[in-house]
Scaffold this active site. Structure first.
Site, PDB file in Angstrom:
ATOM      1  N   CYS A   1       0.859  -1.197   0.000  1.00  0.00           N
ATOM      2  CA  CYS A   1       0.000   0.000   0.000  1.00  0.00           C
ATOM      3  C   CYS A   1       0.897   1.249   0.000  1.00  0.00           C
ATOM      4  O   CYS A   1       1.862   1.323   0.770  1.00  0.00           O
ATOM      5  CB  CYS A   1      -0.916  -0.002   1.225  1.00  0.00           C
ATOM      6  SG  CYS A   1      -1.974  -1.456   1.305  1.00  0.00           S
TER       7      CYS A   1
ATOM      8  N   CYS B   1       1.703   3.376   3.339  1.00  0.00           N
ATOM      9  CA  CYS B   1       1.975   2.654   4.588  1.00  0.00           C
ATOM     10  C   CYS B   1       3.463   2.411   4.816  1.00  0.00           C
ATOM     11  O   CYS B   1       4.162   1.877   3.941  1.00  0.00           O
ATOM     12  CB  CYS B   1       1.219   1.323   4.569  1.00  0.00           C
ATOM     13  SG  CYS B   1       1.455   0.381   6.080  1.00  0.00           S
TER      14      CYS B   1
HETATM   15  N1  SAH Z   1      -2.614  -5.126   6.669  1.00  0.00           N
HETATM   16  C1  SAH Z   1      -3.778  -4.911   7.473  1.00  0.00           C
HETATM   17  C2  SAH Z   1      -3.417  -4.602   8.889  1.00  0.00           C
HETATM   18  C3  SAH Z   1      -2.694  -3.280   9.065  1.00  0.00           C
HETATM   19  S1  SAH Z   1      -3.737  -2.271   9.934  1.00  0.00           S
HETATM   20  C4  SAH Z   1      -4.667  -3.870   6.835  1.00  0.00           C
HETATM   21  O1  SAH Z   1      -4.291  -3.334   5.808  1.00  0.00           O
HETATM   22  O2  SAH Z   1      -5.756  -3.623   7.321  1.00  0.00           O
HETATM   23  C5  SAH Z   1      -3.074  -0.731   9.760  1.00  0.00           C
HETATM   24  C6  SAH Z   1      -4.125   0.245   9.317  1.00  0.00           C
HETATM   25  O3  SAH Z   1      -3.487   1.530   9.170  1.00  0.00           O
HETATM   26  C7  SAH Z   1      -4.679  -0.099   7.941  1.00  0.00           C
HETATM   27  O4  SAH Z   1      -6.011   0.322   7.845  1.00  0.00           O
HETATM   28  C8  SAH Z   1      -3.787   0.726   7.045  1.00  0.00           C
HETATM   29  O5  SAH Z   1      -4.337   0.894   5.784  1.00  0.00           O
HETATM   30  C9  SAH Z   1      -3.673   1.998   7.860  1.00  0.00           C
HETATM   31  N2  SAH Z   1      -2.532   2.833   7.486  1.00  0.00           N
HETATM   32  C10 SAH Z   1      -1.369   2.464   6.928  1.00  0.00           C
HETATM   33  N3  SAH Z   1      -0.587   3.523   6.727  1.00  0.00           N
HETATM   34  C11 SAH Z   1      -1.245   4.581   7.181  1.00  0.00           C
HETATM   35  C12 SAH Z   1      -0.969   5.976   7.248  1.00  0.00           C
HETATM   36  N4  SAH Z   1       0.175   6.468   6.789  1.00  0.00           N
HETATM   37  N5  SAH Z   1      -1.908   6.782   7.780  1.00  0.00           N
HETATM   38  C13 SAH Z   1      -3.070   6.286   8.265  1.00  0.00           C
HETATM   39  N6  SAH Z   1      -3.399   4.995   8.223  1.00  0.00           N
HETATM   40  C14 SAH Z   1      -2.502   4.160   7.683  1.00  0.00           C
END
Ligand code: SAH
Length: 344
Positions: A116, A119
């Site tokens: 993603c 992330c």
């Molecule tokens: N891989 C799983 C579990 C990770 S949860 C998932 O994608 O759901 C972590 C959460 O934080 C996810 O919803 C992800 O999309 C979100 N996330 C990742 N990077 C982020 C960012 N920079 N700002 C806010 N949310 C973020």
């Protein structure tokens, strides 16, 4: 290579103990030491003979999470740990205090391969899965360090839990055991970027955990740009699986929607999202994106966030704007580990 004893289910542990020539009630005692008390050595298992403790140490190892760094938020008491694993890898966990008790956000993998674009956890790619014992050890280490009892678990740390499915199921079984931490399935939340086939698997297994889906976009065009998994399972297939999950389990599905300025926070996005989720037992959690330097994303301004929420509300969709906890300790995941490893 010694066996990672904390990752064995109770039945597997029982078989191992019986094959060492000991009665099965010893397995119950060992299981309690490992899972209820979260001990990190066989030496402290005081109701076992010295001989058995030595045998256990010869054949098995207890993989723990050692505290490498700890941060406590001066604003709200949120605690963040950088844990070191037996092989020198690092993961992160966050403990949040709510009115109803303590919630821990645990990691499920070292790194992540989902890619993603916003992330931090995925930037340096995937290293390995965590074992069931390593997922659980995050709870034991935090409880012991803070002197608390954790009642809720969210799998929202580093990694994609449904990409580590077998270990996840083992973790559920052990953490749920009355002889272990006794955390109910309903107090566990699994967050996924949308591995659709595993959503169906979870549904068929009737494991009553709460499902949270990181949606972050109202259509394939935007979602495929930011979340590569969407090229495998598009948004129609994903929402269909979520509707089915909600229908079959009668449990509300939550959607995480991280708002990135100019990417997915426009009023048209909110309208399209509302259309997609119409009539579904669900909840949308809006989160201003946490700016990760390398990703170059900017959070939406509060006016756009409120407007986005209003549009969803008017369409009859449950929506909340996530309260930010631990903002002074960089509590959102992935960044500490990167700093530590110097991963670019
Ligand atoms: N891989 C799983 C579990 C990770 S949860 C998932 O994608 O759901 C972590 C959460 O934080 C996810 O919803 C992800 O999309 C979100 N996330 C990742 N990077 C982020 C960012 N920079 N700002 C806010 N949310 C973020």
């Amino acid at each position: 290579m010694k066996i990672d004893i904390k990752s064995l289910s109770f039945d597997e542990l029982k078989n191992e103990i019986i094959s060492l020539g000991h009665p099965s009630f010893r397995a119950s005692q060992i299981f309690e030491w490992l899972h209820r008390h979260g001990v990190s050595s066989f030496g402290v298992m005081s109701n076992l003979s010295k001989n058995l403790r030595t045998r256990l140490g010869d054949q098995f190892e207890i993989r723990c999470c050692e505290i490498e760094e700890k941060y406590v938020s001066a604003i709200d008491g949120t605690v963040k740990y950088l844990f070191r694993l037996y092989d020198g890898e690092y993961i992160e966990s966050v403990i949040m205090r709510y009115k109803y008790g303590y919630t821990i956000c645990v990691s499920s993998q070292v790194g992540c391969r989902m890619g993603c674009t916003f992330c931090a956890s995925t930037i340096a790619g995937y290293k390995r899965n965590l074992t069931a014992g390593e997922i659980e050890s995050q709870i034991h280490s935090a409880q012991a360090d803070l002197g608390i009892r954790i009642s809720n678990v969210v799998l929202m740390g580093i990694g994609e839990p449904l990409d580590n499915y077998e270990n996840l199921l083992r973790f559920f079984e052990n953490v749920n055991s009355v002889n272990g931490l006794n955390i109910s399935m309903r107090s566990i939340t699994v967050s996924t970027c949308g591995i659709v086939e595993r959503i169906y698997d979870l549904m068929e297994k009737k494991i009553p955990v709460t499902l949270t889906v990181s949606l972050h976009a109202p259509n394939d065009e935007i979602r495929s740009r930011t979340m590569p998994i969407n090229k495998k399972w598009g948004i129609d297939e994903l929402i269909k699986a979520c509707r089915k999950y909600a229908d079959v389990t009668k449990r509300r599905v939550s959607f995480e929607y991280t708002l990135i300025k100019g990417v997915n926070d426009m009023p048209d996005c909110a309208k399209e999202l509302a259309q997609r989720l119409k009539g579904m037992l669900c909840h949308v959690n809006l989160i201003p994106v946490n700016a990760v330097l390398e990703c170059g994303n900017k959070p939406s301004d509060s006016e756009s966030i409120y407007k986005f929420a209003e549009i969803l509300k008017k369409a009859g969709i449950n929506v909340t704007i996530r309260r930010t906890l631990g903002s002074d300790i960089n509590a959102s995941c992935g960044q500490l580990r990167r700093k530590r490893n110097g991963v670019k």
